[in-house]
Design a protein around this motif. Structure first.
Motif, PDB file in Angstrom:
ATOM      1  N   ALA A   1     -33.393   6.306 -26.953  1.00 40.15           N
ATOM      2  CA  ALA A   1     -33.477   7.175 -25.776  1.00 40.15           C
ATOM      3  C   ALA A   1     -34.875   7.789 -25.639  1.00 40.15           C
ATOM      4  O   ALA A   1     -35.407   7.889 -24.530  1.00 40.15           O
ATOM      5  N   CYS A   2     -35.466   8.175 -26.761  1.00 38.96           N
ATOM      6  CA  CYS A   2     -36.817   8.747 -26.729  1.00 38.96           C
ATOM      7  C   CYS A   2     -37.835   7.724 -26.235  1.00 38.96           C
ATOM      8  O   CYS A   2     -38.735   8.059 -25.449  1.00 38.96           O
TER       9      CYS A   2
ATOM     10  N   GLU B   1     -29.255  10.010 -16.719  1.00 38.86           N
ATOM     11  CA  GLU B   1     -29.264  11.471 -16.788  1.00 38.86           C
ATOM     12  C   GLU B   1     -28.470  12.008 -17.987  1.00 38.86           C
ATOM     13  O   GLU B   1     -28.838  13.011 -18.590  1.00 38.86           O
TER      14      GLU B   1
ATOM     15  N   TYR C   1     -40.197  11.421 -31.060  1.00 38.68           N
ATOM     16  CA  TYR C   1     -41.360  11.394 -30.170  1.00 38.68           C
ATOM     17  C   TYR C   1     -42.646  11.324 -30.995  1.00 38.68           C
ATOM     18  O   TYR C   1     -43.574  10.583 -30.667  1.00 38.68           O
TER      19      TYR C   1
ATOM     20  N   LYS D   1     -30.749  11.776 -20.933  1.00 32.63           N
ATOM     21  CA  LYS D   1     -31.782  12.821 -20.896  1.00 32.63           C
ATOM     22  C   LYS D   1     -31.205  14.172 -21.302  1.00 32.63           C
ATOM     23  O   LYS D   1     -31.860  14.961 -21.993  1.00 32.63           O
TER      24      LYS D   1
ATOM     25  N   LEU E   1     -30.913  14.377 -25.041  1.00 31.95           N
ATOM     26  CA  LEU E   1     -32.181  14.570 -25.745  1.00 31.95           C
ATOM     27  C   LEU E   1     -32.460  16.060 -25.922  1.00 31.95           C
ATOM     28  O   LEU E   1     -33.117  16.468 -26.891  1.00 31.95           O
TER      29      LEU E   1
ATOM     30  N   GLU F   1     -32.729   1.270 -19.107  1.00 32.45           N
ATOM     31  CA  GLU F   1     -33.381   2.552 -18.857  1.00 32.45           C
ATOM     32  C   GLU F   1     -32.457   3.691 -19.267  1.00 32.45           C
ATOM     33  O   GLU F   1     -31.241   3.503 -19.443  1.00 32.45           O
ATOM     34  N   LEU F   2     -33.040   4.861 -19.435  1.00 32.38           N
ATOM     35  CA  LEU F   2     -32.288   6.058 -19.835  1.00 32.38           C
ATOM     36  C   LEU F   2     -31.734   6.747 -18.591  1.00 32.38           C
ATOM     37  O   LEU F   2     -32.464   6.966 -17.623  1.00 32.38           O
TER      38      LEU F   2
ATOM     39  N   TRP G   1     -25.405   6.593 -22.441  1.00 31.63           N
ATOM     40  CA  TRP G   1     -26.755   7.114 -22.179  1.00 31.63           C
ATOM     41  C   TRP G   1     -27.663   6.130 -21.450  1.00 31.63           C
ATOM     42  O   TRP G   1     -28.699   6.534 -20.931  1.00 31.63           O
TER      43      TRP G   1
ATOM     44  N   ASP H   1     -37.312   7.256 -22.527  1.00 35.26           N
ATOM     45  CA  ASP H   1     -37.722   8.467 -21.806  1.00 35.26           C
ATOM     46  C   ASP H   1     -39.241   8.549 -21.700  1.00 35.26           C
ATOM     47  O   ASP H   1     -39.785   8.959 -20.678  1.00 35.26           O
ATOM     48  N   LYS H   2     -39.916   8.125 -22.755  1.00 33.27           N
ATOM     49  CA  LYS H   2     -41.376   8.233 -22.783  1.00 33.27           C
ATOM     50  C   LYS H   2     -42.071   7.115 -22.030  1.00 33.27           C
ATOM     51  O   LYS H   2     -43.084   7.338 -21.346  1.00 33.27           O
TER      52      LYS H   2
END
Length: 258
Positions: free
Chosen positions: A171-172, A219, A236, A222, A225, A216-217, A206, A175-176
């Motif tokens: 997920a990180c 909501e 991260y 997110k 996280l 993709e991630l 997720w 997200d990044k």
């Protein structure tokens, strides 16, 4: 049939007495604080009687092992027997203590004794060898966790398992750097074996499939996280040490074009 609430410890004595007497033992009650003693030649058996199987009873029986080769505990047979994990754990403890277990059955017109567990030496090495898979699974889980975020003894809370950690790491990354393929994620450093499975099964809900082989991630991801903020921060930083944003943006663009 006798009501268990009305059963007294002394009601257990006669069936136990008769059981060992039929085997040629001389049986006596209340000798030097022992509930039941049975002797044949110089071979001594001690039986401790209780209405319920308690820690106190186990402790009392273990003390008797200082003076007797064989020690039993005797309790009324429960009305409803459940062969569940709790009962198996109790039996394991009794065997581990090298005690015997006797049920006195009051369910019929004639009371009788059932020997559930015989007292004998416990082979701990054999027990460990029989549970090698559980041991390996435990060690694997320990090594798969990078942060100690659970509190021992808590109940009813979601645990941070190695599987959840891997999902948070993925997920990180998403997200990044935006949508990525499992291949790109593994190149960043996500778990080689778990990455595809976590994305495909989407157990936590997720991730969304953006295009063929690219995820993709969403909501929900997110939001989690933030729930696991400390762990997310760790990943991260870990990601930042392995790859720069510019490198991944190039690869992400390639992936989106697939």
């Amino acid at each position: 049939m006798m009501d268990k609430e009305k059963i007294l410890e002394e009601d257990l004595y006669k069936p136990v007495h008769d059981f060992f007497e039929k085997q040629g033992y001389t049986v006596r009650a209340e000798v030097k604080d022992c509930d039941v003693t049975a002797i044949k030649d110089d071979f001594l058996i001690i039986v401790e009687l209780k209405k319920n199987l308690t820690v106190e009873l186990l402790s009392q029986a273990v003390k008797r092992q200082k003076i007797s080769e064989l020690v039993y505990i005797a309790v009324p047979k429960p009305k409803r027997m459940k062969a569940d994990s709790k009962w198996k754990d109790i039996c394991h403890l009794i065997r581990r203590l090298e005690l015997g277990l006797i049920f006195v059955n009051f369910k019929s017109s004639k009371t009788f004794v059932e020997v559930v567990i015989e007292p004998k030496p416990f082979d701990r090495i054999k027990s460990i060898n029989a549970n090698k898979k559980k041991r390996a699974s435990l060690i694997k889980e320990i090594k798969g966790r990078n942060k100690d975020l659970n509190v021992g003894g808590t109940r009813g809370k979601k645990l941070v398992t190695s599987y959840r950690e891997s999902a948070i790491e993925i997920a990180c990354c998403l997200d990044k750097f935006g949508p990525l393929s499992p291949k790109r994620l593994r190149e960043i450093g996500t778990d080689c074996k778990k990455t595809v499975s976590i994305l495909y099964k989407n157990y936590y809900g997720w991730f969304d499939k953006k295009s063929r082989g690219v995820y993709e991630l969403n909501e929900e991801g997110k939001k989690n996280l933030k729930v696991y903020e400390e762990l997310a921060k760790y990943y991260y930083e870990k990601i930042g040490e392995k790859v720069t944003s510019d490198q991944l943006r190039v690869q992400s663009t390639i992936d989106r074009g697939q």
